[in-house]
Design a protein around this motif. Structure first.
Motif, PDB file in Angstrom:
ATOM      1  N   LYS A  47      46.697   8.510  60.569  1.00  0.00           N
ATOM      2  CA  LYS A  47      45.392   9.168  60.414  1.00  0.00           C
ATOM      3  C   LYS A  47      45.433  10.607  60.948  1.00  0.00           C
ATOM      4  CE  LYS A  47      42.787   4.902  60.512  1.00  0.00           C
ATOM      5  NZ  LYS A  47      41.663   4.168  61.031  1.00  0.00           N
ATOM      6  N   VAL A  48      46.455  11.320  60.539  1.00  0.00           N
ATOM      7  CA  VAL A  48      46.666  12.677  61.028  1.00  0.00           C
ATOM      8  C   VAL A  48      45.577  13.617  60.532  1.00  0.00           C
ATOM      9  CG1 VAL A  48      48.312  14.589  61.155  1.00  0.00           C
ATOM     10  CG2 VAL A  48      49.150  12.246  61.141  1.00  0.00           C
ATOM     11  N   ALA A  49      45.141  13.467  59.294  1.00  0.00           N
ATOM     12  CA  ALA A  49      44.085  14.340  58.761  1.00  0.00           C
ATOM     13  C   ALA A  49      42.789  14.169  59.553  1.00  0.00           C
ATOM     14  CB  ALA A  49      43.844  14.050  57.283  1.00  0.00           C
ATOM     15  N   GLU A  50      42.459  12.950  59.892  1.00  0.00           N
ATOM     16  CA  GLU A  50      41.255  12.688  60.689  1.00  0.00           C
ATOM     17  C   GLU A  50      41.377  13.346  62.057  1.00  0.00           C
ATOM     18  OE1 GLU A  50      39.141   8.790  62.669  1.00  0.00           O
ATOM     19  OE2 GLU A  50      40.077   8.556  60.696  1.00  0.00           O
ATOM     20  N   PHE A  51      42.552  13.261  62.658  1.00  0.00           N
ATOM     21  CA  PHE A  51      42.823  13.895  63.949  1.00  0.00           C
ATOM     22  C   PHE A  51      42.652  15.413  63.841  1.00  0.00           C
ATOM     23  CE2 PHE A  51      46.085  16.009  66.578  1.00  0.00           C
ATOM     24  CZ  PHE A  51      45.639  15.651  67.844  1.00  0.00           C
ATOM     25  N   SER A  85      35.721  14.066  51.823  1.00  0.00           N
ATOM     26  CA  SER A  85      36.650  12.965  51.561  1.00  0.00           C
ATOM     27  C   SER A  85      37.813  13.097  52.532  1.00  0.00           C
ATOM     28  CB  SER A  85      37.150  12.998  50.117  1.00  0.00           C
ATOM     29  OG  SER A  85      37.902  14.166  49.886  1.00  0.00           O
ATOM     30  N   MET A  86      38.406  11.932  52.873  1.00  0.00           N
ATOM     31  CA  MET A  86      39.502  11.951  53.824  1.00  0.00           C
ATOM     32  C   MET A  86      40.380  10.730  53.607  1.00  0.00           C
ATOM     33  SD  MET A  86      39.447  12.287  57.997  1.00  0.00           S
ATOM     34  CE  MET A  86      37.941  13.172  57.916  1.00  0.00           C
ATOM     35  N   ASP A  87      41.700  10.942  53.696  1.00  0.00           N
ATOM     36  CA  ASP A  87      42.624   9.816  53.704  1.00  0.00           C
ATOM     37  C   ASP A  87      43.652  10.080  54.809  1.00  0.00           C
ATOM     38  OD1 ASP A  87      44.570  11.545  52.679  1.00  0.00           O
ATOM     39  OD2 ASP A  87      44.496  10.734  50.669  1.00  0.00           O
ATOM     40  N   GLU A  88      44.768   9.402  54.750  1.00  0.00           N
ATOM     41  CA  GLU A  88      45.781   9.490  55.805  1.00  0.00           C
ATOM     42  C   GLU A  88      46.229  10.925  56.090  1.00  0.00           C
ATOM     43  OE1 GLU A  88      48.362   7.757  58.646  1.00  0.00           O
ATOM     44  OE2 GLU A  88      46.867   6.737  57.445  1.00  0.00           O
ATOM     45  N   ASN A  89      46.495  11.713  55.049  1.00  0.00           N
ATOM     46  CA  ASN A  89      47.063  13.050  55.230  1.00  0.00           C
ATOM     47  C   ASN A  89      46.300  14.173  54.546  1.00  0.00           C
ATOM     48  OD1 ASN A  89      49.387  12.375  56.845  1.00  0.00           O
ATOM     49  ND2 ASN A  89      50.211  11.385  55.030  1.00  0.00           N
ATOM     50  N   GLU A  90      45.123  13.898  54.015  1.00  0.00           N
ATOM     51  CA  GLU A  90      44.339  14.935  53.351  1.00  0.00           C
ATOM     52  C   GLU A  90      42.865  14.815  53.702  1.00  0.00           C
ATOM     53  OE1 GLU A  90      45.071  15.954  49.208  1.00  0.00           O
ATOM     54  OE2 GLU A  90      46.782  14.579  49.247  1.00  0.00           O
ATOM     55  N   ALA A  91      42.200  15.966  53.760  1.00  0.00           N
ATOM     56  CA  ALA A  91      40.763  15.986  53.995  1.00  0.00           C
ATOM     57  C   ALA A  91      40.151  17.154  53.236  1.00  0.00           C
ATOM     58  CB  ALA A  91      40.463  16.126  55.484  1.00  0.00           C
ATOM     59  N   VAL A  92      38.948  16.948  52.722  1.00  0.00           N
ATOM     60  CA  VAL A  92      38.184  18.019  52.082  1.00  0.00           C
ATOM     61  C   VAL A  92      36.935  18.205  52.928  1.00  0.00           C
ATOM     62  CG1 VAL A  92      36.950  18.765  50.025  1.00  0.00           C
ATOM     63  CG2 VAL A  92      39.080  17.482  49.795  1.00  0.00           C
ATOM     64  N   ILE A  93      36.747  19.414  53.411  1.00  0.00           N
ATOM     65  CA  ILE A  93      35.640  19.750  54.299  1.00  0.00           C
ATOM     66  C   ILE A  93      34.631  20.570  53.520  1.00  0.00           C
ATOM     67  CG2 ILE A  93      35.016  20.817  56.507  1.00  0.00           C
ATOM     68  CD1 ILE A  93      37.117  18.554  56.703  1.00  0.00           C
ATOM     69  N   ARG A  94      33.350  20.269  53.717  1.00  0.00           N
ATOM     70  CA  ARG A  94      32.299  20.972  52.985  1.00  0.00           C
ATOM     71  C   ARG A  94      31.155  21.316  53.930  1.00  0.00           C
ATOM     72  NH1 ARG A  94      30.179  19.519  47.099  1.00  0.00           N
ATOM     73  NH2 ARG A  94      31.969  20.788  46.660  1.00  0.00           N
ATOM     74  N   LEU A 102      36.834  23.575  52.144  1.00  0.00           N
ATOM     75  CA  LEU A 102      38.230  23.723  52.535  1.00  0.00           C
ATOM     76  C   LEU A 102      38.962  22.420  52.285  1.00  0.00           C
ATOM     77  CD1 LEU A 102      38.174  25.514  56.009  1.00  0.00           C
ATOM     78  CD2 LEU A 102      38.879  26.470  53.837  1.00  0.00           C
ATOM     79  N   ALA A 103      40.196  22.527  51.863  1.00  0.00           N
ATOM     80  CA  ALA A 103      41.050  21.353  51.712  1.00  0.00           C
ATOM     81  C   ALA A 103      42.183  21.491  52.725  1.00  0.00           C
ATOM     82  CB  ALA A 103      41.593  21.262  50.303  1.00  0.00           C
ATOM     83  N   ILE A 104      42.439  20.426  53.451  1.00  0.00           N
ATOM     84  CA  ILE A 104      43.505  20.414  54.443  1.00  0.00           C
ATOM     85  C   ILE A 104      44.455  19.285  54.078  1.00  0.00           C
ATOM     86  CG2 ILE A 104      44.087  20.072  56.871  1.00  0.00           C
ATOM     87  CD1 ILE A 104      41.301  21.176  57.544  1.00  0.00           C
ATOM     88  N   LYS A 105      45.730  19.638  53.917  1.00  0.00           N
ATOM     89  CA  LYS A 105      46.745  18.633  53.578  1.00  0.00           C
ATOM     90  C   LYS A 105      47.853  18.697  54.624  1.00  0.00           C
ATOM     91  CE  LYS A 105      49.792  17.105  49.889  1.00  0.00           C
ATOM     92  NZ  LYS A 105      50.184  17.287  48.507  1.00  0.00           N
ATOM     93  N   VAL A 106      48.149  17.579  55.266  1.00  0.00           N
ATOM     94  CA  VAL A 106      49.204  17.523  56.271  1.00  0.00           C
ATOM     95  C   VAL A 106      50.549  17.553  55.544  1.00  0.00           C
ATOM     96  CG1 VAL A 106      50.232  16.179  58.136  1.00  0.00           C
ATOM     97  CG2 VAL A 106      47.742  16.244  57.873  1.00  0.00           C
ATOM     98  N   LEU A 107      51.383  18.527  55.910  1.00  0.00           N
ATOM     99  CA  LEU A 107      52.685  18.691  55.267  1.00  0.00           C
ATOM    100  C   LEU A 107      53.817  18.088  56.090  1.00  0.00           C
ATOM    101  CD1 LEU A 107      52.214  22.419  54.228  1.00  0.00           C
ATOM    102  CD2 LEU A 107      51.980  20.410  52.763  1.00  0.00           C
TER     103      LEU A 107
END
Length: 173
Positions: A47-51, A85-94, A102-107
């Motif tokens: 749950k890195v994106a949530e973190f 929206s959020m999953d294990e490694n991606e989140a979309v912030i509004r 903003l879209a955040i993707k853990v690489l």
């Protein structure tokens, strides 16, 4: 004869002293990974994106992505931004009014920090307007994540928009 005996005793004492120093150095060096390893636990493996969404100091993001600084506000929730929206490694912030997205993707997640791709999608799901790789770090387990652009490249996150020279202002890798 007596000088020879005392000379041998002195050499043995030096030898013991040197062995003790070497043993002490080995013990100290073996402790370092344990001490440093404790700090590596500061970044989760699930749950890195949530973190990231919860612990990111958004005022440290590159200029193209951060909101206007306001006193006492640092996190997405402080600014009223929520995860659409959020999953294990991606989140979309509004933003509440839907104007900022903003879209955040853990690489990559390393002991040195978390590499994320931060992007700002265009209007109505059109092409991405701005995108860059940001390294997130924190000094201790209770601190917020601080972001800075990095020179490290990922095929899934090519730099779009802005100038590549802005990485210097954030102390890029």
């Amino acid at each position: 004869m007596r000088k020879e005996i005392f000379g041998k005793v002195r050499r043995q004492k030096r030898s013991i002293s040197m062995k003790a120093k070497v043993l002490l150095a080995i013990m100290a060096l073996s402790y370092v990974p344990v001490a440093v390893g404790g700090k590596n636990a500061a970044y989760p493996s699930e749950k890195v994106a949530e973190f990231v969404v919860a612990k990111l100091d958004v005022t440290s993001l590159p200029f193209a992505f951060r909101p206007k600084k306001e006193k006492g506000k640092k996190t997405f929730s402080d600014y009223g931004l929520t995860a659409q929206s959020m999953d294990e490694n991606e989140a979309v912030i509004r933003s509440p009014d839907g104007t900022k997205r903003l879209a955040i993707k853990v690489l990559d997640r390393e002991s040195s920090g978390i590499y994320v791709c931060v992007s700002e999608p265009g209007q109505n799901g059109a092409e991405t307007r701005t995108q860059s790789v940001v390294l997130l770090r924190r000094k201790d387990p209770n601190a917020l994540l601080k972001g800075r652009e990095t020179f490290r490249e990922f095929a899934v996150c090519p730099v779009i928009g802005g100038s590549e020279s802005t990485a210097d202002s954030y102390g890029g890798d």
